[in-house]
Design an enzyme around this catalytic site. Structure first.
Site, PDB file in Angstrom:
ATOM      1  CB  ALA A   1      -7.307  -3.626  -0.352  1.00 59.80           C
ATOM      2  CG  HIS A   2      -7.032  -9.451   3.506  1.00 63.20           C
ATOM      3  ND1 HIS A   2      -7.319  -9.254   4.829  1.00 63.20           N
ATOM      4  CD2 HIS A   2      -6.212 -10.518   3.436  1.00 63.20           C
ATOM      5  CE1 HIS A   2      -6.703 -10.212   5.532  1.00 63.20           C
ATOM      6  NE2 HIS A   2      -6.025 -10.976   4.701  1.00 63.20           N
ATOM      7  N   PRO A   3      -4.556  -7.248   3.188  1.00 66.84           N
ATOM      8  CG  PRO A   3      -2.622  -7.608   4.486  1.00 66.84           C
ATOM      9  CD  PRO A   3      -3.186  -7.765   3.092  1.00 66.84           C
TER      10      PRO A   3
END
Length: 66
Positions: free
Chosen positions: A44-46
């Site tokens: 997952a980002h961020p």
């Protein structure tokens, strides 16, 4: 061309958020995974877990953020 196989045997993670990162390495080791397996996982980002993704990519000399 024959590519040498790698396997995650252990990790050293030092820092205030080490407990958030160790889980990914443990799962990879439990399933006899390689750095390539860890690099293919969607991170997952961020999030802090992107550090593990970058590290796994760097093993094969292809980090996204150098």
């Amino acid at each position: 061309m024959l590519k040498t196989a790698d396997r995650v045997l252990g990790v050293h993670i030092i820092g205030s958020n080490a407990s958030e990162l160790i889980g990914e390495a443990v799962v990879t080791m439990e399933f006899a995974g390689a750095s390539e397996d860890l690099a293919r996982i969607v991170h997952a980002h961020p999030t802090l877990s992107e550090v593990m993704h970058e590290t796994a990519l760097a093993v094969d000399k292809r980090p996204l953020h150098f």
